[in-house]
Design an enzyme around this catalytic site. Structure first.
Site, PDB file in Angstrom:
ATOM      1  N   ARG A  78      11.255  -1.297  10.991  1.00  0.00           N
ATOM      2  CA  ARG A  78      10.320  -0.716  11.767  1.00  0.00           C
ATOM      3  C   ARG A  78       9.913  -1.973  13.508  1.00  0.00           C
ATOM      4  NH1 ARG A  78       4.999   0.318   8.346  1.00  0.00           N
ATOM      5  NH2 ARG A  78       3.791  -0.839   9.184  1.00  0.00           N
TER       6      ARG A  78
ATOM      7  N   ARG B 293      11.793  -5.692   4.953  1.00  0.00           N
ATOM      8  CA  ARG B 293      11.349  -4.297   4.636  1.00  0.00           C
ATOM      9  C   ARG B 293      12.429  -3.600   5.674  1.00  0.00           C
ATOM     10  NH1 ARG B 293       5.760  -1.356   5.479  1.00  0.00           N
ATOM     11  NH2 ARG B 293       5.404  -2.783   7.501  1.00  0.00           N
TER      12      ARG B 293
ATOM     13  N   LYS C  70       0.523  -1.332   0.188  1.00  0.00           N
ATOM     14  CA  LYS C  70      -0.368   0.177  -0.101  1.00  0.00           C
ATOM     15  C   LYS C  70       1.036   1.361   0.316  1.00  0.00           C
ATOM     16  CE  LYS C  70      -1.537  -1.277   4.301  1.00  0.00           C
ATOM     17  NZ  LYS C  70      -0.896  -2.458   3.951  1.00  0.00           N
TER      18      LYS C  70
ATOM     19  N   ARG D  93      -0.742  -8.468  13.456  1.00  0.00           N
ATOM     20  CA  ARG D  93      -1.012  -7.682  12.347  1.00  0.00           C
ATOM     21  C   ARG D  93      -1.718  -8.109  11.238  1.00  0.00           C
ATOM     22  NH1 ARG D  93       4.252  -5.646  10.482  1.00  0.00           N
ATOM     23  NH2 ARG D  93       3.049  -3.905   9.523  1.00  0.00           N
TER      24      ARG D  93
ATOM     25  N   ARG E 214      -9.669   1.364   8.125  1.00  0.00           N
ATOM     26  CA  ARG E 214      -9.596   0.216   8.839  1.00  0.00           C
ATOM     27  C   ARG E 214     -10.081  -0.460   9.690  1.00  0.00           C
ATOM     28  NH1 ARG E 214      -2.948   1.171   8.548  1.00  0.00           N
ATOM     29  NH2 ARG E 214      -2.262  -1.491   9.595  1.00  0.00           N
TER      30      ARG E 214
HETATM   31  P1  AP5 Z   1       4.976  -1.515   1.945  1.00  0.00           P
HETATM   32  O1  AP5 Z   1       4.766  -1.176   0.549  1.00  0.00           O
HETATM   33  O2  AP5 Z   1       5.724  -1.162   2.575  1.00  0.00           O
HETATM   34  O3  AP5 Z   1       3.866  -2.254   2.312  1.00  0.00           O
HETATM   35  P2  AP5 Z   1       2.373  -1.974   3.230  1.00  0.00           P
HETATM   36  O4  AP5 Z   1       0.930  -2.791   2.533  1.00  0.00           O
HETATM   37  O5  AP5 Z   1       2.612  -0.214   3.336  1.00  0.00           O
HETATM   38  O6  AP5 Z   1       2.468  -2.002   4.245  1.00  0.00           O
HETATM   39  P3  AP5 Z   1       2.413  -1.838   5.574  1.00  0.00           P
HETATM   40  O7  AP5 Z   1       3.677  -2.670   7.271  1.00  0.00           O
HETATM   41  O8  AP5 Z   1       2.389  -0.516   5.845  1.00  0.00           O
HETATM   42  O9  AP5 Z   1       0.945  -1.621   6.099  1.00  0.00           O
HETATM   43  P4  AP5 Z   1       0.351  -1.704   7.163  1.00  0.00           P
HETATM   44  O10 AP5 Z   1      -1.218  -1.611   7.222  1.00  0.00           O
HETATM   45  O11 AP5 Z   1       0.802  -2.890   8.448  1.00  0.00           O
HETATM   46  O12 AP5 Z   1       1.151  -0.089   8.552  1.00  0.00           O
HETATM   47  P5  AP5 Z   1       0.373   1.134   8.482  1.00  0.00           P
HETATM   48  O13 AP5 Z   1       1.895   2.031   8.366  1.00  0.00           O
HETATM   49  O14 AP5 Z   1      -0.692   1.473   8.118  1.00  0.00           O
HETATM   50  O15 AP5 Z   1       5.612  -3.302   0.740  1.00  0.00           O
HETATM   51  C1  AP5 Z   1       5.931  -3.735   2.493  1.00  0.00           C
HETATM   52  C2  AP5 Z   1       7.340  -4.619   1.814  1.00  0.00           C
HETATM   53  O16 AP5 Z   1       7.274  -4.979   0.687  1.00  0.00           O
HETATM   54  C3  AP5 Z   1       8.453  -2.865   1.423  1.00  0.00           C
HETATM   55  O17 AP5 Z   1       9.700  -4.191   1.569  1.00  0.00           O
HETATM   56  C4  AP5 Z   1       8.461  -3.278   0.075  1.00  0.00           C
HETATM   57  O18 AP5 Z   1       9.144  -2.975  -0.992  1.00  0.00           O
HETATM   58  C5  AP5 Z   1       8.504  -4.894  -0.311  1.00  0.00           C
HETATM   59  N1  AP5 Z   1       7.435  -4.653  -2.111  1.00  0.00           N
HETATM   60  C6  AP5 Z   1       6.518  -3.752  -1.652  1.00  0.00           C
HETATM   61  N2  AP5 Z   1       5.623  -4.163  -3.428  1.00  0.00           N
HETATM   62  C7  AP5 Z   1       6.397  -5.582  -3.468  1.00  0.00           C
HETATM   63  C8  AP5 Z   1       6.285  -5.761  -4.411  1.00  0.00           C
HETATM   64  N3  AP5 Z   1       5.028  -5.273  -5.809  1.00  0.00           N
HETATM   65  N4  AP5 Z   1       7.346  -6.860  -4.956  1.00  0.00           N
HETATM   66  C9  AP5 Z   1       8.710  -7.243  -4.039  1.00  0.00           C
HETATM   67  N5  AP5 Z   1       8.147  -6.278  -2.693  1.00  0.00           N
HETATM   68  C10 AP5 Z   1       7.360  -5.189  -2.645  1.00  0.00           C
HETATM   69  O19 AP5 Z   1       0.165   1.097  10.111  1.00  0.00           O
HETATM   70  C11 AP5 Z   1       1.469   0.802  11.328  1.00  0.00           C
HETATM   71  C12 AP5 Z   1       0.288   1.004  12.782  1.00  0.00           C
HETATM   72  O20 AP5 Z   1      -0.139   2.016  12.785  1.00  0.00           O
HETATM   73  C13 AP5 Z   1      -0.859  -0.060  12.871  1.00  0.00           C
HETATM   74  O21 AP5 Z   1       0.119  -1.472  13.041  1.00  0.00           O
HETATM   75  C14 AP5 Z   1      -1.365   0.161  13.989  1.00  0.00           C
HETATM   76  O22 AP5 Z   1      -0.824   0.150  15.116  1.00  0.00           O
HETATM   77  C15 AP5 Z   1      -1.652   1.788  13.309  1.00  0.00           C
HETATM   78  N6  AP5 Z   1      -2.087   2.088  12.237  1.00  0.00           N
HETATM   79  C16 AP5 Z   1      -2.068   2.965  11.436  1.00  0.00           C
HETATM   80  N7  AP5 Z   1      -3.363   3.348  10.371  1.00  0.00           N
HETATM   81  C17 AP5 Z   1      -3.447   2.329  11.474  1.00  0.00           C
HETATM   82  C18 AP5 Z   1      -6.199   2.951  11.785  1.00  0.00           C
HETATM   83  N8  AP5 Z   1      -6.158   3.696  10.380  1.00  0.00           N
HETATM   84  N9  AP5 Z   1      -6.315   2.590  12.432  1.00  0.00           N
HETATM   85  C19 AP5 Z   1      -6.079   2.280  13.736  1.00  0.00           C
HETATM   86  N10 AP5 Z   1      -4.568   1.957  13.361  1.00  0.00           N
HETATM   87  C20 AP5 Z   1      -3.587   2.554  12.691  1.00  0.00           C
END
Ligand code: AP5
Length: 217
Positions: A163, A130, A16, A174, A91
């Protein structure tokens, strides 16, 4: 011109954030990542950042009311006038309903939703390899998309970090939280005719084209 209001939905590691950055620059609208906003609050040492740190590191969700308020404030800024790429929000069903209310209240165009699908087994590999830039938010992978110099951000030269929630235990939590609280949004948006699904497997530019094409359909 119609606003480009887009939600990227998908499990942790689906790509994402990676795709949201590219879509934001392709469409000329900001990426709004609630995860990045919360991590920024932690780095800045604000009271909010301290409050959410333990929940985030354990892989849980922070409170709906808190993230809804963050997104409302962010969508109201001038740079989001022509649209926004929402990454990691909504979410929960409560967040999605709140977003519907915000869109109506602010007179914004309807949001479209792209669900990025990646098999669960591939997600762990993506997350454990990552590395991200704490300064500009660029994301890398040790094997799939490494930086030019090990440990250094191509874009701004900062030292890359892992992270705190990319440990095996937090990744597993997660994924469970995603299945329980976030996956129901797929049906929520499908029922409203707003949902597109794309495969998130393959080179980054191919996934980007798939997302863009799905919006033209
Ligand atoms: P990446 O693009 O970083 O993946 P992502 O889907 O963004 O994964 P996240 O871990 O950031 O999502 P998340 O939802 O768990 O975390 P968030 O920060 O929102 O890609 C991942 C890896 O794969 C990278 O190394 C990349 O290079 C690689 N990659 C990408 N595309 C690829 C491809 N095509 N092929 C190969 N490799 C590839 O949230 C973190 C925390 O914040 C949550 O757990 C929660 O505690 C809190 N939080 C955030 N938003 C909310 C909300 N709305 N409500 C409540 N709590 C929240």
């Amino acid at each position: 011109m119609a606003q480009r209001n887009l939600i990227l939905l998908g499990p942790p590691g689906a790509g994402k954030g990676t795709q949201a950055q590219r879509l934001a620059s392709r469409f000329g609208v900001p990426q709004i990542s609630t995860g990045d906003m919360l991590r920024e609050a932690r780095r800045a040492g604000t009271e909010l950042g301290q409050r959410v740190a333990a929940v985030m590191d354990a892989g849980g969700l922070v409170s709906d009311d808190l993230v809804i308020a963050l997104v409302e404030e962010r969508l109201g800024r001038a740079d989001a006038r022509d649209g926004a790429i929402l990454d990691g929000f909504p979410r929960t069903i409560k967040q999605a309903e709140a977003l519907d209310g915000l869109v109506a209240k602010m007179g914004r165009d309807p949001v479209r939703v792209v669900a990025i699908e990646v098999p669960r087994a591939a997600l762990v590999e993506r997350l454990s390899g990552r590395r991200s830039c704490p300064k500009c938010g660029a994301t890398y992978h040790l094997d799939f998309t490494p930086p030019r110099s090990p440990g250094v951000c191509d874009a701004c030269g900062s030292a890359l970090v892992q992270r705190a929630d990319d440990t095996a235990e937090a990744i597993s939590r997660r994924q469970d939280v995603y299945e329980r609280d976030t996956a129901p949004l797929i049906e929520y948006y499908a029922e409203r005719g707003a949902l597109r699904k794309v495969s998130g497997v393959g080179p980054l530019e191919e996934v980007l084209d798939r997302v863009t094409r799905s919006l033209e359909a």
